[in-house]
Design an enzyme around this catalytic site. Structure first.
Site, PDB file in Angstrom:
ATOM      1  N   ASP A  14       5.627  -6.061  -4.719  1.00  0.00           N
ATOM      2  CA  ASP A  14       4.498  -6.099  -3.675  1.00  0.00           C
ATOM      3  C   ASP A  14       3.887  -7.560  -3.982  1.00  0.00           C
ATOM      4  O   ASP A  14       3.457  -8.183  -3.011  1.00  0.00           O
ATOM      5  CB  ASP A  14       3.387  -5.091  -3.705  1.00  0.00           C
ATOM      6  CG  ASP A  14       2.786  -4.934  -2.433  1.00  0.00           C
ATOM      7  OD1 ASP A  14       2.755  -5.749  -1.578  1.00  0.00           O
ATOM      8  OD2 ASP A  14       2.080  -4.060  -2.287  1.00  0.00           O
ATOM      9  N   HIS A 207      -1.708   3.894  -2.652  1.00  0.00           N
ATOM     10  CA  HIS A 207      -1.314   2.478  -3.143  1.00  0.00           C
ATOM     11  C   HIS A 207      -2.406   1.746  -2.370  1.00  0.00           C
ATOM     12  O   HIS A 207      -2.579   1.621  -1.286  1.00  0.00           O
ATOM     13  CB  HIS A 207       0.064   2.210  -2.298  1.00  0.00           C
ATOM     14  CG  HIS A 207       0.558   1.013  -2.277  1.00  0.00           C
ATOM     15  ND1 HIS A 207       1.549   0.169  -3.302  1.00  0.00           N
ATOM     16  CD2 HIS A 207       0.174  -0.177  -1.397  1.00  0.00           C
ATOM     17  CE1 HIS A 207       1.422  -0.805  -2.846  1.00  0.00           C
ATOM     18  NE2 HIS A 207       0.982  -1.354  -1.950  1.00  0.00           N
ATOM     19  N   HIS A 209      -5.124  -1.971  -1.797  1.00  0.00           N
ATOM     20  CA  HIS A 209      -5.183  -3.348  -1.848  1.00  0.00           C
ATOM     21  C   HIS A 209      -6.574  -3.655  -1.933  1.00  0.00           C
ATOM     22  O   HIS A 209      -7.677  -3.050  -1.402  1.00  0.00           O
ATOM     23  CB  HIS A 209      -4.581  -4.062  -0.864  1.00  0.00           C
ATOM     24  CG  HIS A 209      -3.108  -4.428  -0.707  1.00  0.00           C
ATOM     25  ND1 HIS A 209      -2.472  -5.199  -0.838  1.00  0.00           N
ATOM     26  CD2 HIS A 209      -2.138  -3.235  -0.575  1.00  0.00           C
ATOM     27  CE1 HIS A 209      -1.123  -5.234  -1.047  1.00  0.00           C
ATOM     28  NE2 HIS A 209      -0.729  -3.843  -0.894  1.00  0.00           N
ATOM     29  N   CYS A 240      -2.749 -10.678   1.070  1.00  0.00           N
ATOM     30  CA  CYS A 240      -2.647  -9.933   2.195  1.00  0.00           C
ATOM     31  C   CYS A 240      -2.346 -11.074   3.348  1.00  0.00           C
ATOM     32  O   CYS A 240      -2.931 -11.881   3.603  1.00  0.00           O
ATOM     33  CB  CYS A 240      -3.866  -9.219   2.449  1.00  0.00           C
ATOM     34  SG  CYS A 240      -3.797  -8.418   4.273  1.00  0.00           S
ATOM     35  N   ASN A 249      -2.888  -6.040  -4.544  1.00  0.00           N
ATOM     36  CA  ASN A 249      -3.299  -4.671  -4.848  1.00  0.00           C
ATOM     37  C   ASN A 249      -4.511  -4.913  -5.810  1.00  0.00           C
ATOM     38  O   ASN A 249      -4.642  -5.949  -6.208  1.00  0.00           O
ATOM     39  CB  ASN A 249      -1.845  -4.196  -5.638  1.00  0.00           C
ATOM     40  CG  ASN A 249      -0.617  -4.093  -4.621  1.00  0.00           C
ATOM     41  OD1 ASN A 249       0.181  -4.920  -4.986  1.00  0.00           O
ATOM     42  ND2 ASN A 249      -0.591  -2.957  -4.130  1.00  0.00           N
TER      43      ASN A 249
END
Ligand code: ZN
Length: 313
Positions: A14, A207, A209, A240, A249
């Site tokens: 990620d 999960h 962010h 993002c 994250n």
């Protein structure tokens, strides 16, 4: 005996997919090995997607084959479809995680499928994996479960419908993903509770962010609801695409600090984990490195936990 909480490091997947430059394969391998050495039990090491779409992931096959040789490490690879899951299996991954967007807009943009079509694809993956000689866990991650940059508010019912579809497709585990980082703690409690009532313990992970700075607050809300598995990225690597300047994250170091300070056992040595940031400094010098604990230093109060039977190994 302290209660175990699993921290899955997703930085190499990620975090890197947002990076402006490519991390050398050797650096990536050394970084993964060092995090495993620090006690990180699970690492999502890459994704089997088209290198044309995400050049950062073009070496995923090599990275997975190398990572499965690291003693004690659970190697996770992301795959958007059956073909990717087959590649993950061939490379020896212990788990494949398949993203399933809850919102129509994100599903179209990211996977070029409707959520229902992607749930059906997960069914095909489960069927194929179960027919193979070697076991491989199949996880489905419900993307945009707490809000979407295209569609805005995501209805709780939509999350429940996708989660129920995935559970009946026979996945080993479902995770809820705050893909864009719009969630807040009350919402986490509400949706995690509702999904738990629908599919029970098949809901395993979160999960999160940190786009809005609520990442750890959301993790705590999940923890209160019984979630014992969290994704996080070293130095909050990544970002993002819809919030320039935002961290990615939740920060692994900060999450470990919180969990261990609260008396949970992550199995991770925080000093060693923080030291792993040097691979990012070397391998991706242009990327921002986030994290409160790394910046402030581990406080003496944390070290005291060791004497109380908690804290680092
Ligand atoms: Zn993510």
């Amino acid at each position: 005996m302290r209660e175990r909480v699993i921290v899955c490091e997703v930085g190499p997947r990620d975090g890197l997919q947002m990076a402006k430059s490519r991390m050398a394969t050797g650096t990536k391998q050394a970084w993964i090995a060092a995090m495993a050495q620090a006690g990180v039990p699970e690492i999502e090491v890459g994704s089997f997607v088209s290198p044309k779409v995400i050049p950062q992931m073009s070496d995923t096959d090599v990275v997975v084959r190398d990572a499965v040789l690291v003693p004690g490490l659970r190697v996770v690879a992301l795959a958007p479809n059956l073909r990717g899951a087959q590649a993950a299996y061939e490379a020896g991954a212990h788990r494949v995680t398949i993203p399933v967007s809850v919102s129509e807009g994100h599903s179209r943009a990211n996977l070029n499928r409707t959520p229902a079509e992607q749930v059906a694809e997960v069914g095909r993956v489960v069927e194929w994996v179960r027919a193979q000689a070697r076991p491989m866990e199949v996880e489905a991650a419900c993307s945009t479960a707490f809000g979407c940059s295209f569609d805005g508010v995501v209805a709780d019912e939509a999350v429940l419908k996708v989660a129920a579809g995935l559970a009946s497709a026979g996945v080993d585990m479902v995770a809820l993903a705050d893909t864009v980082g719009y969630a807040q703690p009350a919402q986490i409690r509400r949706i995690v509770g509702a999904v738990r009532r629908e599919i029970g313990d098949v809901l395993e992970g979160l999960h999160l962010h940190d786009t809005m700075g609520l990442g750890l607050a959301n993790a705590l809300a999940g923890l209160d609801c019984g979630i014992r598995s969290f994704d996080a990225a070293l130095a909050g690597l990544g970002g993002c695409p819809f919030a320039p300047g935002a961290s990615g994250n939740i920060v692994t170091e900060d999450l470990v600090f919180m969990l261990e300070s609260m008396g949970f056992d992550t199995g991770i040595n925080l000093d060693q984990l923080i030291d792993c940031r040097r691979f990012l400094a070397e391998g991706l010098p242009a990327e921002a490195r986030h994290g409160h604990v790394a910046q402030a230093g581990i406080p003496k109060t944390y070290r005291a936990q060791q004497g109380l039977g908690g804290g680092v190994r």
